[in-house]
Design an enzyme around this catalytic site. Structure first.
Site, PDB file in Angstrom:
ATOM      1  N   GLY A 277      46.462 -30.529   0.491  1.00 61.07           N
ATOM      2  CA  GLY A 277      44.690 -30.346   0.053  1.00 61.07           C
ATOM      3  C   GLY A 277      44.257 -28.988   0.519  1.00 61.07           C
ATOM      4  O   GLY A 277      43.911 -28.281  -0.495  1.00 61.07           O
ATOM      5  N   TYR A 318      34.232 -31.150  13.864  1.00 59.54           N
ATOM      6  CA  TYR A 318      35.503 -30.690  14.326  1.00 59.54           C
ATOM      7  C   TYR A 318      35.370 -29.435  15.112  1.00 59.54           C
ATOM      8  O   TYR A 318      36.200 -28.754  15.293  1.00 59.54           O
ATOM      9  CB  TYR A 318      36.846 -30.413  13.438  1.00 59.54           C
ATOM     10  CG  TYR A 318      36.729 -31.293  12.217  1.00 59.54           C
ATOM     11  CD1 TYR A 318      36.825 -32.815  12.515  1.00 59.54           C
ATOM     12  CD2 TYR A 318      36.673 -31.049  11.074  1.00 59.54           C
ATOM     13  CE1 TYR A 318      37.027 -33.993  11.498  1.00 59.54           C
ATOM     14  CE2 TYR A 318      36.882 -32.180   9.904  1.00 59.54           C
ATOM     15  CZ  TYR A 318      37.016 -33.335  10.191  1.00 59.54           C
ATOM     16  OH  TYR A 318      37.320 -34.174   9.097  1.00 59.54           O
ATOM     17  N   CYS A 343      17.600 -31.625  12.553  1.00 61.77           N
ATOM     18  CA  CYS A 343      17.044 -32.129  13.832  1.00 61.77           C
ATOM     19  C   CYS A 343      18.251 -32.698  14.629  1.00 61.77           C
ATOM     20  O   CYS A 343      18.168 -33.992  14.893  1.00 61.77           O
ATOM     21  CB  CYS A 343      15.882 -32.918  13.699  1.00 61.77           C
ATOM     22  SG  CYS A 343      14.674 -32.059  13.174  1.00 61.77           S
TER      23      CYS A 343
HETATM   24  C1  LIG Z   1      44.134 -35.892   3.960  1.00 61.51           C
HETATM   25  C2  LIG Z   1      45.433 -36.288   3.396  1.00 61.51           C
HETATM   26  C3  LIG Z   1      46.340 -35.262   2.785  1.00 61.51           C
HETATM   27  C4  LIG Z   1      45.944 -33.622   2.537  1.00 61.51           C
HETATM   28  O1  LIG Z   1      45.762 -33.065   3.821  1.00 61.51           O
HETATM   29  P1  LIG Z   1      45.661 -31.302   3.906  1.00 61.51           P
HETATM   30  O2  LIG Z   1      45.735 -31.117   5.356  1.00 61.51           O
HETATM   31  O3  LIG Z   1      44.266 -31.154   3.289  1.00 61.51           O
HETATM   32  O4  LIG Z   1      46.579 -30.937   3.407  1.00 61.51           O
HETATM   33  C5  LIG Z   1      47.599 -35.527   2.488  1.00 61.51           C
HETATM   34  N1  LIG Z   1      48.066 -37.019   2.447  1.00 61.51           N
HETATM   35  C6  LIG Z   1      47.423 -37.857   2.953  1.00 61.51           C
HETATM   36  C7  LIG Z   1      47.785 -39.086   3.229  1.00 61.51           C
HETATM   37  C8  LIG Z   1      45.798 -37.521   3.515  1.00 61.51           C
HETATM   38  O5  LIG Z   1      45.148 -38.345   4.104  1.00 61.51           O
END
Ligand SMILES: *Cc1c(COP(=O)(O)O)cnc(C)c1O
Length: 419
Positions: A277, A318, A343
């Site tokens: 991701g 985070y 706020c």
């Molecule tokens: C969020 C998620 C990802 C992607 O994570 P990244 O850190 O953005 O690569 C992949 N698999 C699952 C099941 C996720 O929940």
């Protein structure tokens, strides 16, 4: 590497000055570079080409914008979805349903039915209870659902606690020592075809060591399940590779990652699946904002920008770092606290940071905001839902409208007994 660079003293996305986008669309606004997105998709895909059988399912939750999904679909990416809504986006972007993986601990029976109807390729089930329910839903439709079992390897990803998912106390997957039994019971259940194992231990990993430990563990589990006479053809290794948010930080490259995977999975004889991701989308976007005013502080001045925690939640959620740079830097520097107008004291992007000198009216960007940015936006404090723009060379387009507070207000109702 990305395509956000200074030309003639003005920060551009590819060939478009960010000043042009701010003038036309207003701020705050996310700006994505198509060339950067394509490049990251290719670098990751090409790095994995050293492995025998690979499928990549982009984790849509990182950035689900339809235009982003279109670009990735054209690069041959499937999708990892975690809700019915994300599944509909993947289908709307023209992704092959068979290349879609459905993850998540809380899939409802209605979502399962819709996914089976749509021909979704694989369910990543996260509990025995879910597997039993999926089997029943599929059987009632006269179908068999294809699934893998997500295992919780109890490995510390070494990342922020709120984005760690592979420790025993996390809600994800089934406990490692019960996984083989659950797999074998589900494999014997009509309505579900078990074909493998999955894991995903967390996000923004700075080191490959926890991934290597988790892959080694799940490889042993694969052998044990095969040894008991069951087939395992697909191994889903999840996502999680981190990206540098701070100029100068070093992170494992896709090539380092692929080399580690090749070493650990040698001889597995399984299709390897990946769910990246952040590493695909993170670097492809910036959040463009305007300085409202600079306010005297007790120590450093507060730089109050028109973007806030509702637009970019990562710092508040985070304690995340995003580099902050002026669109037209003067070369002078200052120490400042960067805050939004909301706020809440958590509406703080940085404290006591050395940044480009800015004054009221100046434009600036938060960098590396392409992943877990716009998708987490809310309308808290009755602010607009932040818009998104994609740049492609010298052209650009709004790929998500700004949703004004008036539109949201119009969706609310006052019951007549209050009038
Ligand atoms: C969020 C998620 C990802 C992607 O994570 P990244 O850190 O953005 O690569 C992949 N698999 C699952 C099941 C996720 O929940």
């Amino acid at each position: 590497m990305d395509h956000f660079e200074l030309h003639h003293g003005v920060l551009h996305a590819e060939h478009v000055p960010l000043t042009v986008i701010a003038d036309a669309v207003g701020t705050p606004v996310y700006v994505y570079s198509r060339a950067t997105l394509t490049r990251h998709a290719r670098v990751f895909r090409d790095a994995l080409a050293i492995l025998p059988q690979v499928r990549i399912a982009y984790a849509i939750k990182a950035n689900p914008n339809l235009a982003v999904l279109k670009v990735l679909a054209a690069e041959g990416y499937g999708a990892d979805v975690v809700s019915g809504g994300e599944m509909e986006r993947a289908l709307a972007a023209g992704m092959d349903p068979d290349s879609v993986v459905f993850s998540g601990v809380g899939k409802t029976a209605a979502e399962m039915r819709r996914a089976i109807e749509a021909g979704i390729g694989q369910f990543n089930i996260e509990s025995e209870e879910e597997g039993v329910e999926l089997a029943a839903v599929a059987a009632a439709m006269g179908q068999t659902a294809t699934a893998v079992l997500r295992v919780n390897p109890d490995v510390d990803a070494g990342t922020h606690g709120k984005i760690s998912t592979g420790k025993a106390e996390n809600k994800f997957g089934v406990p490692f020592d019960r996984a083989a039994d659950i797999y074998m019971r589900l494999a014997a259940t009509p309505g579900i075809a078990m074909r493998g194992l999955a894991l995903h231990i967390g996000s923004q990993l700075a080191s490959l060591a926890p991934l290597e430990a988790a892959f080694t563990k799940i490889g042993g589990l694969m052998r044990a399940i095969r040894g008991a006479g069951h087939t395992v053809t697909h191994m889903d290794l999840g996502g999680g590779i981190g990206v540098p948010y701070k100029a100068g930080d070093e992170y494992p490259s896709p090539a380092d990652y692929a080399a580690m995977v090749a070493r650990v999975t040698a001889g597995w004889d399984a299709v390897l699946m990946f769910e990246p991701g952040r590493v695909i989308a993170g670097n492809t976007g910036v959040l463009l904002t305007r300085v409202i005013r600079v306010k005297q502080g007790a120590a450093n001045p507060f730089v109050v920008v028109d973007a806030a925690m509702n637009d970019l939640a990562r710092p508040a959620l985070y304690d995340a770092w995003h580099d902050f740079v002026a669109v037209s830097p003067s070369g002078e520097r200052m120490l400042g606290n960067i805050v939004g107008p909301i706020c809440e004291s958590s509406d703080t992007f940085a404290m006591g940071r050395e940044i480009d000198r800015v004054v009221a009216g100046d434009l600036a960007v938060f960098r590396t905001a392409g992943a877990y940015g716009a998708t987490m936006a809310s309308t808290y404090n009755s602010r607009a839902l932040v818009p998104e723009v994609m740049v492609d060379g010298a052209r650009w387009a709004v790929v998500a409208d700004r949703i004004e507070p008036a539109t949201i207000l119009a969706a609310e109702r006052v019951p007549e007994w209050l009038d």
